[in-house]
Design an enzyme around this catalytic site. Structure first.
Site, PDB file in Angstrom:
ATOM      1  N   ARG A  62       0.838  -1.198   0.000  1.00  0.00           N
ATOM      2  CA  ARG A  62       0.000   0.000   0.000  1.00  0.00           C
ATOM      3  C   ARG A  62       0.870   1.244   0.000  1.00  0.00           C
ATOM      4  NH1 ARG A  62      -2.258   3.214   3.893  1.00  0.00           N
ATOM      5  NH2 ARG A  62      -1.400   1.907   5.540  1.00  0.00           N
ATOM      6  N   VAL A  63       1.954   1.212   0.784  1.00  0.00           N
ATOM      7  CA  VAL A  63       2.922   2.320   0.820  1.00  0.00           C
ATOM      8  C   VAL A  63       4.320   1.722   0.739  1.00  0.00           C
ATOM      9  CG1 VAL A  63       1.424   3.843   2.161  1.00  0.00           C
ATOM     10  CG2 VAL A  63       2.993   2.294   3.355  1.00  0.00           C
ATOM     11  N   ILE A 107      -6.311  -0.370  -2.002  1.00  0.00           N
ATOM     12  CA  ILE A 107      -6.939  -1.373  -2.863  1.00  0.00           C
ATOM     13  C   ILE A 107      -8.446  -1.166  -2.873  1.00  0.00           C
ATOM     14  CG2 ILE A 107      -7.380  -3.835  -3.188  1.00  0.00           C
ATOM     15  CD1 ILE A 107      -4.634  -4.406  -2.074  1.00  0.00           C
ATOM     16  N   ALA A 146      -4.589  -9.526   0.451  1.00  0.00           N
ATOM     17  CA  ALA A 146      -4.960  -8.219   0.990  1.00  0.00           C
ATOM     18  C   ALA A 146      -6.475  -8.107   1.125  1.00  0.00           C
ATOM     19  CB  ALA A 146      -4.434  -7.112   0.082  1.00  0.00           C
ATOM     20  N   ALA A 147      -6.920  -7.584   2.262  1.00  0.00           N
ATOM     21  CA  ALA A 147      -8.353  -7.473   2.512  1.00  0.00           C
ATOM     22  C   ALA A 147      -8.603  -6.535   3.677  1.00  0.00           C
ATOM     23  CB  ALA A 147      -8.946  -8.850   2.829  1.00  0.00           C
ATOM     24  N   ARG A 148      -9.816  -6.028   3.728  1.00  0.00           N
ATOM     25  CA  ARG A 148     -10.276  -5.397   4.972  1.00  0.00           C
ATOM     26  C   ARG A 148     -10.730  -6.540   5.855  1.00  0.00           C
ATOM     27  NH1 ARG A 148     -14.609  -2.638   7.897  1.00  0.00           N
ATOM     28  NH2 ARG A 148     -13.733  -0.729   8.752  1.00  0.00           N
ATOM     29  N   SER A 181     -12.513 -17.086   3.368  1.00  0.00           N
ATOM     30  CA  SER A 181     -12.667 -17.323   4.806  1.00  0.00           C
ATOM     31  C   SER A 181     -13.748 -18.358   5.061  1.00  0.00           C
ATOM     32  CB  SER A 181     -13.051 -16.016   5.518  1.00  0.00           C
ATOM     33  OG  SER A 181     -13.458 -16.259   6.849  1.00  0.00           O
ATOM     34  N   TYR A 218     -17.894  -8.882   6.902  1.00  0.00           N
ATOM     35  CA  TYR A 218     -16.671  -9.488   6.369  1.00  0.00           C
ATOM     36  C   TYR A 218     -16.996 -10.757   5.596  1.00  0.00           C
ATOM     37  CZ  TYR A 218     -12.186 -11.948   6.363  1.00  0.00           C
ATOM     38  OH  TYR A 218     -11.061 -12.653   5.987  1.00  0.00           O
ATOM     39  N   GLY A 237       0.383 -17.599  33.030  1.00  0.00           N
ATOM     40  CA  GLY A 237      -0.156 -18.437  34.093  1.00  0.00           C
ATOM     41  C   GLY A 237      -1.479 -17.968  34.648  1.00  0.00           C
TER      42      GLY A 237
END
Length: 317
Positions: free
Chosen positions: A34-35, A51, A71-73, A116, A142, A191
């Protein structure tokens, strides 16, 4: 002949591991970012920006044989957006289909889409794991966006001849895992007493190394073309067993309190956390028989080894 692969989400939890394994297989690897940021030397970085349906993939697809689209939200636990489905669709549907169409234009032969288990739903009946022929029942934004992306990809594949492979993983764990798995792992390492000693559910998980191995298999195996697969460690665990496995991997004792599930559910409902208890106490199983029979695939590492690697790769904070 060298296979030229584009991986989206290349700096993410799964994407980094896919790029590394692909390079080990001798692939030429491009990583979509993305960057601009530093990446390993075996990845050719290509900056594509945000995207969505307007992303110009341009030169990133030049000479590419296959795409692995990670890549996904992602699923957001407490989404405060007024219209979350629109945001999920912008990235996960429009962004995916835009990439697929440009892949077709650039002569890409195979498009591997990481979807998914949420496409099928949030839970299964005991002893009845999801299979690839089950009906779709996504319940959140999603899951719905992943389902819509799958449907659009299948149509693009039919119209163009580009081979589309869809993979539906359950919860992925490994070094660097975040969210609920990381929180549970850290609790076990510290623990902390956990009220999960009487949870006799069954849930499918997939170790990062197993998922990456399966993705690479789907990039190269001829029989994977135009198929949909579930993937897992093929060793389902109850939440109680998962906690004990994490404790063994960490070399600590599991401090489990045998609180009845009904009591957990009642308390969680009062606190507005019913969904969290469903994920801890409900069943969510997938059947990977198709991957085994059609591709001859089996998980290369056991669930115990997967948990050991997850714990070993985690820095306690």
């Amino acid at each position: 002949m060298t296979l030229h692969l584009l991986v989206t989400g290349a700096t993410g939890f799964v994407g980094r591991a896919v790029c590394e394994q692909a390079a080990r297989h001798g692939f030429s690897v491009k990583g979509a970012l993305r960057v601009s940021r530093a990446v390993p030397s075996y990845v050719e970085p290509v900056v594509v920006g945000e995207i969505n349906g307007a992303t110009d993939w341009g030169g990133s697809l030049r000479d590419v044989n296959a795409v692995v689209h990670l890549a996904a939200r992602v699923h957001v636990m407490r989404d405060t957006e007024a219209d979350p489905i629109s945001l999920f669709r912008a990235v996960n549907v429009e962004g995916t289909l835009n990439l697929a169409r440009q892949a077709v234009e650039n002569g890409v032969k195979r498009f591997v889409f990481i979807s998914s288990v949420k496409v099928n739903g949030e839970c299964t009946q005991s002893g009845r794991p999801f299979t690839e022929v089950d009906v779709f029942d996504p319940t959140d934004a999603y899951g719905k966006s992943k389902h819509e992306a799958e449907e659009g990809l299948r149509q693009i594949g039919l119209d163009s001849g580009m081979e589309v492979v869809i993979i539906r993983p359950p919860l992925v764990y490994g070094p660097g895992a975040k969210a609920n798995f990381a929180a549970l792992m850290h609790s076990v390492q510290r623990g902390m007493p956990l009220p999960l000693g009487a949870v006799h559910n069954q849930r499918s998980l997939v170790a990062l190394d197993n998922l990456v191995d399966f993705i690479i298999t789907c990039v190269t195996h001829t029989q994977a073309a135009n198929q949909t697969f579930f993937v897992s460690d093929d060793c389902d665990l109850s939440t109680t067993e998962l906690v004990r496995g994490l404790a063994r991997a960490a070399g600590v004792s599991a401090h489990l309190l045998p609180v009845p599930v009904w009591a957990l559910q009642a308390g969680a409902t009062l606190l507005g956390k019913g969904d969290a208890v469903q994920r801890l106490c409900g069943n969510l199983q997938v059947n990977i028989s198709k991957a085994r029979s059609l591709l001859g695939w089996k998980p290369p590492i056991s669930v115990d080894e997967g948990l050991r690697r997850a714990v070993a790769g985690t820095v306690e904070k």
